[in-house]
Design a protein around this motif. Sequence first.
Motif, short mmCIF file in Angstrom:
data_model
loop_
_atom_site.label_atom_id
_atom_site.label_comp_id
_atom_site.label_asym_id
_atom_site.label_seq_id
_atom_site.Cartn_x
_atom_site.Cartn_y
_atom_site.Cartn_z
N PRO A 201 30.70 -32.41 40.16
CA PRO A 201 29.63 -33.37 39.87
C PRO A 201 29.23 -33.31 38.39
O PRO A 201 29.11 -32.23 37.82
N LEU A 202 29.03 -34.48 37.79
CA LEU A 202 28.76 -34.58 36.36
C LEU A 202 27.65 -35.58 36.10
O LEU A 202 27.72 -36.73 36.55
N VAL A 203 26.63 -35.15 35.35
CA VAL A 203 25.56 -36.03 34.90
C VAL A 203 25.85 -36.41 33.45
O VAL A 203 25.94 -35.54 32.57
N ASN A 204 26.01 -37.69 33.17
CA ASN A 204 26.35 -38.20 31.84
C ASN A 204 25.12 -38.81 31.19
O ASN A 204 24.55 -39.76 31.72
N ILE A 205 24.73 -38.29 30.02
CA ILE A 205 23.60 -38.85 29.28
C ILE A 205 24.14 -39.67 28.11
O ILE A 205 24.88 -39.15 27.26
N VAL A 206 23.76 -40.94 28.08
CA VAL A 206 24.15 -41.83 26.99
C VAL A 206 22.88 -42.44 26.40
O VAL A 206 21.77 -42.12 26.83
N ARG A 207 23.03 -43.32 25.40
CA ARG A 207 21.83 -43.83 24.73
C ARG A 207 21.74 -45.35 24.71
O ARG A 207 20.88 -45.90 24.04
N SER A 208 22.61 -46.04 25.44
CA SER A 208 22.53 -47.50 25.44
C SER A 208 23.15 -48.05 26.72
O SER A 208 23.98 -47.39 27.37
N ASP A 209 22.80 -49.29 27.04
CA ASP A 209 23.38 -49.96 28.20
C ASP A 209 24.88 -50.18 28.01
O ASP A 209 25.65 -50.12 28.98
N ALA A 210 25.29 -50.42 26.78
CA ALA A 210 26.72 -50.62 26.51
C ALA A 210 27.51 -49.36 26.85
O ALA A 210 28.63 -49.44 27.39
N GLN A 211 26.93 -48.20 26.54
CA GLN A 211 27.61 -46.95 26.86
C GLN A 211 27.61 -46.67 28.36
O GLN A 211 28.56 -46.09 28.90
N VAL A 212 26.54 -47.10 29.04
CA VAL A 212 26.53 -47.02 30.50
C VAL A 212 27.72 -47.80 31.06
O VAL A 212 28.44 -47.31 31.95
N ASP A 213 27.94 -48.99 30.54
CA ASP A 213 29.04 -49.84 31.02
C ASP A 213 30.40 -49.19 30.75
O ASP A 213 31.31 -49.29 31.59
N ILE A 214 30.54 -48.53 29.59
CA ILE A 214 31.80 -47.85 29.27
C ILE A 214 32.12 -46.81 30.35
O ILE A 214 33.24 -46.74 30.86
N LEU A 215 31.14 -46.00 30.69
CA LEU A 215 31.38 -44.92 31.65
C LEU A 215 31.54 -45.45 33.08
O LEU A 215 32.34 -44.92 33.85
N LYS A 216 30.80 -46.51 33.43
CA LYS A 216 31.02 -47.13 34.74
C LYS A 216 32.46 -47.62 34.85
O LYS A 216 33.08 -47.53 35.91
N GLY A 217 32.97 -48.13 33.73
CA GLY A 217 34.33 -48.68 33.73
C GLY A 217 35.41 -47.65 33.97
O GLY A 217 36.53 -48.01 34.37
N ILE A 218 35.11 -46.35 33.74
CA ILE A 218 36.12 -45.31 34.02
C ILE A 218 35.74 -44.47 35.24
O ILE A 218 36.32 -43.41 35.46
N GLY A 219 34.76 -44.95 36.00
CA GLY A 219 34.48 -44.32 37.29
C GLY A 219 33.40 -43.27 37.32
O GLY A 219 33.26 -42.55 38.32
N ALA A 220 32.60 -43.15 36.24
CA ALA A 220 31.51 -42.16 36.25
C ALA A 220 30.48 -42.52 37.31
O ALA A 220 30.18 -43.70 37.53
N THR A 221 29.92 -41.50 37.96
CA THR A 221 28.97 -41.73 39.05
C THR A 221 27.52 -41.63 38.59
O THR A 221 26.71 -42.53 38.86
N HIS A 222 27.18 -40.54 37.91
CA HIS A 222 25.79 -40.31 37.50
C HIS A 222 25.67 -40.54 35.99
O HIS A 222 26.16 -39.74 35.19
N ILE A 223 25.04 -41.65 35.61
CA ILE A 223 24.90 -42.03 34.20
C ILE A 223 23.43 -42.27 33.91
O ILE A 223 22.77 -43.04 34.61
N VAL A 224 22.91 -41.63 32.89
CA VAL A 224 21.48 -41.70 32.55
C VAL A 224 21.35 -42.19 31.12
O VAL A 224 21.99 -41.65 30.20
N ASN A 225 20.52 -43.20 30.92
CA ASN A 225 20.33 -43.81 29.60
C ASN A 225 19.08 -43.21 28.94
O ASN A 225 17.96 -43.45 29.40
N SER A 226 19.26 -42.46 27.87
CA SER A 226 18.13 -41.79 27.23
C SER A 226 17.18 -42.75 26.54
O SER A 226 16.06 -42.36 26.17
#
Length: 376
Positions: A201-226
Motif C-alpha cells: 500500500p502506498l500513499v502518494n502526496i502531490v501538489r496539483s490536480d494535474a499530478q493527481v491525473d498523472i498518477l491515476k493514469g498509471i494505476g495509483a490508488t491513494h493520491i493526496v493533493n497537498s
Amino acid sequence: MTDLPDTNLTMLTLVKPEGVLEVSLERRPMPTPKSHDVVVKILATPINPSDLGLLFGGADMSTARASTRDSLPMITADIPPAGMRAMGGRIGEALAIGNEGCGTVVAAGDSPDAQALLGKTVALIGGEIYAEYRCLPAQMCMVLPDGTDPKDGASCFVNPLTSLAFTETMKAEEHSAIVHTAAASNLGQMLVKICAKDGIPLVNIVRSDAQVDILKGIGATHIVNSSADDFIDQLVAAIVATGATIGFDAIGGGKLSGQILSAMEVAAVKRMTTYSRYGSDTFKQVYIYGALDLGPTILNRAFGLTWSLSGFLLTPFLQKAGMETNMRLRKRVVDELTTTFKSHYSHEISLTEALSLDVANAYNAKRTGEKYLIRP
C-alpha cells in the motif's frame, strides 16, 4: 586508445574564495584505464536533483550570468554567506559532475573483468559523468541488454535503486505501507509501479490536480493533493486506509514531514482502545531524502513520543545492504528497464547547451514533468 581523442570535454563546478560559483567546461586529458578500469563513451546522462545540489550548490542563481572561456560556455553566480558556510569544504576545488549515465565501453584495462565489457552498452555510476568519456572501475558498470536505447539506460541507478531501497527499508524496519512526497516525479512513478507489483500500500502526496491525473493514469490508488483545502483530512484518511507508518519526503523543508507524522499519529490513535497521555505507542518514521524546499524543516509536535525523522541517502543504504541485495536489486532494474523503471525526459541537450543560461535556469527550476537528459 589510439582511436580515442586526446582530450575529454568535462563539466566542472568551482566555489571561489571570494564567494562566486563558476560552472564551466574544460578539455581534460583523455583518461587511461588501469587494469580493472574501463573507458565509457557517454551517450546519455540525466540531470537529477542530486546533481543540481553539486552543480549550483548554495549559489543565488538570480545573479547568474553567462560568459565564455576558451570558446566554451561558462556560468558564474554569487554565493551568499550562508551558502559559503555550507560549501566551505569545497572552496577552490573544481569538481566534476554527474552521478549516473549510459554509454559504450570503448577501452579497457588488461584484467578479465574489464576486457569482458569491451563493446558493451553499460549503465554507470560513480560521479564525473557530465563528460564525453568516463574512466572508472568495471564494477561500477551494469551491463545492459544488446540494443538498449541509451535514454532507457541513462537513469538505471539513482531513481530505480532509490525507489527499491524505500521498499527494502520498509520491510527491514517492519512497516507495511509507505507515504511518499513529490510522488509524480520519475522516481515517484517508479515507486507506484513497484508497490502495485509487490502488493505494498502506498500513499502518494502531490501538489496539483494535474499530478493527481498523472498518477491515476498509471494505476495509483491513494493520491493526496497537498494544495487542497482538505489536505490533512485526505492524508489522514489515506493513512487510516493503508496503515502506513513510514514515509519518504523529497521536499525536506517546510511542514510536510511533520504533517505526515501527525497524520500517522491520528490514524494510530483511532486504533487505540485506551487513552494514553503520551499518545500512541505506534512507531512512526519519516526519512528526508531530498531538498526541493531548502528552507527549515518545521515540526509542530503533535505526533506523540514514538517517532523519528531522519535523513536517507542511497549510497549508505547500498553499502549496508550488502552485495547479494545489491545484485538482486540491479537485476530487477535490468529486467524491468523499459516498464517499471522507464524514465521520461522532456528535453535533450548537449554539454554546451547545458551551460546556456536560459537552459540552466529551466532545469534548475526542478518542475515536475520536466526532466533533462544530456547527450554529450
